[in-house]
Design an enzyme around this catalytic site. Structure first.
Site, short mmCIF file in Angstrom:
data_model
loop_
_atom_site.label_atom_id
_atom_site.label_comp_id
_atom_site.label_asym_id
_atom_site.label_seq_id
_atom_site.Cartn_x
_atom_site.Cartn_y
_atom_site.Cartn_z
N ASP A 1 3.11 15.87 -0.65
CA ASP A 1 3.57 15.16 -1.84
C ASP A 1 4.84 15.80 -2.40
O ASP A 1 4.93 17.03 -2.49
CB ASP A 1 2.44 15.25 -2.88
CG ASP A 1 2.72 14.47 -4.13
OD1 ASP A 1 2.77 13.24 -4.04
OD2 ASP A 1 2.87 15.09 -5.19
N GLU B 1 6.75 13.32 1.88
CA GLU B 1 7.18 12.36 0.87
C GLU B 1 8.39 12.95 0.18
O GLU B 1 8.28 13.97 -0.51
CB GLU B 1 6.11 12.10 -0.18
CG GLU B 1 6.53 10.96 -1.09
CD GLU B 1 6.20 11.10 -2.56
OE1 GLU B 1 6.18 10.10 -3.27
OE2 GLU B 1 5.96 12.24 -3.02
C1 GLC Z 1 4.09 11.50 -5.56
C2 GLC Z 1 2.88 10.59 -5.53
C3 GLC Z 1 2.75 9.94 -6.86
C4 GLC Z 1 2.53 11.01 -7.90
C5 GLC Z 1 3.66 12.04 -7.85
C6 GLC Z 1 3.29 13.27 -8.61
O1 GLC Z 1 5.26 10.81 -5.74
O2 GLC Z 1 3.00 9.67 -4.48
O3 GLC Z 1 1.71 9.00 -6.90
O4 GLC Z 1 2.48 10.44 -9.18
O5 GLC Z 1 3.91 12.47 -6.53
O6 GLC Z 1 2.30 13.97 -7.93
#
Ligand code: GLC
Length: 581
Positions: A237, A299
């Site tokens: 993440d 991500e």
């Molecule tokens: C990422 C996740 C999202 C979350 C953020 C903070 O972007 O996909 O859903 O709110 O991280 O953890």
């Protein structure tokens, strides 16, 4: 004798005739399960499916999805052709950000189930050749995490430096102008010790200090813990946000205001710092020591192709599958722009494997971002073909295979996502793409027996649901299922080369895939316009001698499955996947 491609088509037609319903049946032997590829790691050929556990299937009637609910739908996923699932966080959490605020990294929130439930999920998935990928929230914890509780207890606490604590610039004034992604200052003052802590996201999501070796060790132990429990890898993440400028330079201010009414800033000193790559290399060398080719998926909404390329690491020693947000978020059907973006990542200098997705739990569904309001079903099929026929490893999001749409709350009182509450009405948050999976037309669309589900079931569930679509040969579901089957069965689509053809066509995105040994070419043509198009293909220059096209899958289906390379007709948003023979 049948050519491999023709026999594929027949296998697919037979498979379609016997489509298995999702409930109560053993997994049918999927005739198109990928053959193992000597030399290639599994994640190059896998179709990965994101499960948002709160909304997939509720097994205990409390209105929230859970692990046993996921296990009960593994046959469905197998039947669809899924090779791996990534499950968003199910760890203990106050659920401020629905699991992305983790209170304990090595346990489960009871609302999702127990460790025993997880072991069963992993072993049942394994029986069906489905791998389980965990979500790894590295940047921040919950403020309820014991680490943060200790850290905030006193300035002298041994865990004080596990988070980012700084003095302000005077009474009520934060240390600098850094802003949270979820609105307002990224610093929150803590009365008890008179200092500010930093949070890239919500106030309840304090950032870990990755410059502290103890934090690194504790977080690497988390990776080991889940690998030892059978995880096939991690979706990491918000990875680009791991480090901040230690000198706390103010971020540059851009013109205008953002959705939260704050000045627009460029996250220059809090995003994509070079130190991120040291950590990625350490993570990669850790997972590489485990058998089974565990995968790291990142991500990170990388601003440029150069930044995205960097995610692979200088020696392909960082992330195997960096998510490509440029492709996901083009937000318009433009053949020239998709051609450019696909080329950019396909021909990355490190030959890293591209990784595409269009839907996830953070952004409006493709139905609403790419649909034109007239041809949405056809466009859903076109997006499926685009996702599943390039060289990139594809990632789906639950419900896209049945054409689920974004259903945004209409009253602020109903909003669950903190982003929607802070950003209302400009940014209504992410509830719209997180609504319960639509299994059938029974109450709550078969998601739950509870009187009330955590988010409401969209009205479109009456028409767009698994049960209805499984038996409709023209459904979005069956289109997905067939493209996935083709991808598994046909070497050119599974692991072959990619090259765009008809490069000047303003409306039709067309590309050629060829098996690794350069044979068995497959042509994909996607009409990205609302007009019918007639296209001619000259493929000699691409080393292809074939003179005709044998349709493997098309939407709409043409009257004749044998076509010439000239005068190929494509309906508005029409899709053609054909063997060149
Ligand atoms: C990422 C996740 C999202 C979350 C953020 C903070 O972007 O996909 O859903 O709110 O991280 O953890």
């Amino acid at each position: 004798m049948l050519t491999p491609l023709r026999s594929t088509l027949i296998v697919m037609l037979l498979a379609f005739a016997g489509t298995a319903p999702f409930s109560g049946q053993e997994a049918t032997q999927n005739p198109t399960t990928p053959q193992s590829q000597p030399g290639d790691p599994w994640w190059k050929h896998a179709v990965i499916y994101e499960v948002y556990p709160r909304s997939f299937r509720d097994s205990n009637g409390d209105g929230v999805g859970d692990m046993n609910g996921i296990t009960s739908r593994l046959d469905y996923l197998k039947d669809l052709g899924i090779d791996a699932i990534w499950i968003t966080p199910m760890y203990p959490s106050p659920q401020i950000d629905f699991g992305y605020d983790i209170a304990n990294y090595e346990a489960f929130d009871p609302q999702y189930g127990t460790m025993a439930d997880f072991d069963r999920l992993v072993s049942e998935a394994k029986k069906r050749n489905i791998r389980v990928i965990m979500d790894y929230v590295a940047n921040h914890t919950s403020d309820q995490n014991a680490w943060f509780q200790e850290s905030r207890s006193s300035r002298a606490n041994p865990k004080r430096d596990w988070y980012i604590w700084r003095d302000g610039k005077g009474r009520g004034k934060p240390p600098n102008n850094w802003q949270s992604w979820f609105g307002h200052s990224a610093w929150t003052f803590d009365e008890k010790t008179g200092q500010w802590y930093y949070h890239y996201f919500y106030v309840q999501q304090p950032d870990l200090n990755w410059r502290n070796p103890e934090v690194r060790k504790a977080m690497y132990d988390v990776l080991r813990f889940w690998l030892d429990h059978g995880a096939a890898g991690f979706r990491i993440d918000a990875i680009s946000r791991l480090f901040e400028d230690p000198n706390l330079h103010d971020d540059p201010i851009l013109p205008g205001k953002n959705a939260f009414g704050d000045p627009n800033i460029q996250h220059k000193y809090t995003d994509d710092l070079p130190e991120v790559h040291d950590v990625l290399r350490e993570m990669r060398s850790l997972v590489d020591r485990y058998p089974g080719d565990p995968v790291l998926i990142s991500e990170a909404d990388e601003p440029t192709i150069q930044d995205l390329d960097k995610m692979y690491g200088p020696n392909n020693d960082e992330i195997q599958l960096p998510m490509d947000f440029k492709v996901a978020d083009l937000n318009k059907l433009s053949a020239p722009e998709f051609r450019r973006l696909l080329d950019e990542i396909e021909f990355n200098p490190l030959e890293g494997q591209p990784y595409f997705f269009f839907n996830n739990h953070d952004q409006a569904r493709t139905w609403d971002r790419y649909g034109d309001g007239v041809h949405n079903e056809q466009i859903a099929k076109l997006m499926a073909a685009l996702l599943l026929t390039t060289h990139a490893t594809p990632q789906m999001y639950y419900g896209e295979e049945i054409g689920m749409r974004t259903t945004v709350p209409t009253r602020i009182e109903d909003v669950k996502d903190p982003v929607g509450r802070t950003g209302w009405p400009k940014d209504k948050g992410r509830d719209g793409e997180r609504t319960p999976m639509q299994w059938d037309k029974s109450p709550n669309a078969g998601f739950s027996t509870a009187p009330k589900t955590w988010l409401p079931v969209p009205p479109s569930a009456a028409q767009y649901n698994v049960a209805a679509e499984q038996y409709d040969p023209n459904s979005i579901f069956n289109f997905y299922k067939h493209v996935i089957a083709l991808r598994h069965e046909i070497s050119a689509l599974r692991d072959g080369s990619y090259v765009a053809v008809n490069r000047d066509d303003p409306n039709v995105l067309a590309y050629l895939r060829k098996a690794k040994n350069g044979t068995d070419p497959v042509l994909v043509a996607l009409n990205m316009s609302a007009q019918p198009e007639t296209v001619n293909f000259t493929l000699k220059g691409f080393g292809v001698d074939g003179k005709s096209l044998h349709v493997l899958l098309a939407a709409p289906q043409p009257a004749n499955s044998e076509l010439s390379l000239t005068g190929v007709k494509l309906e508005p948003f029409g899709v053609l996947i054909a063997a060149v023979e």
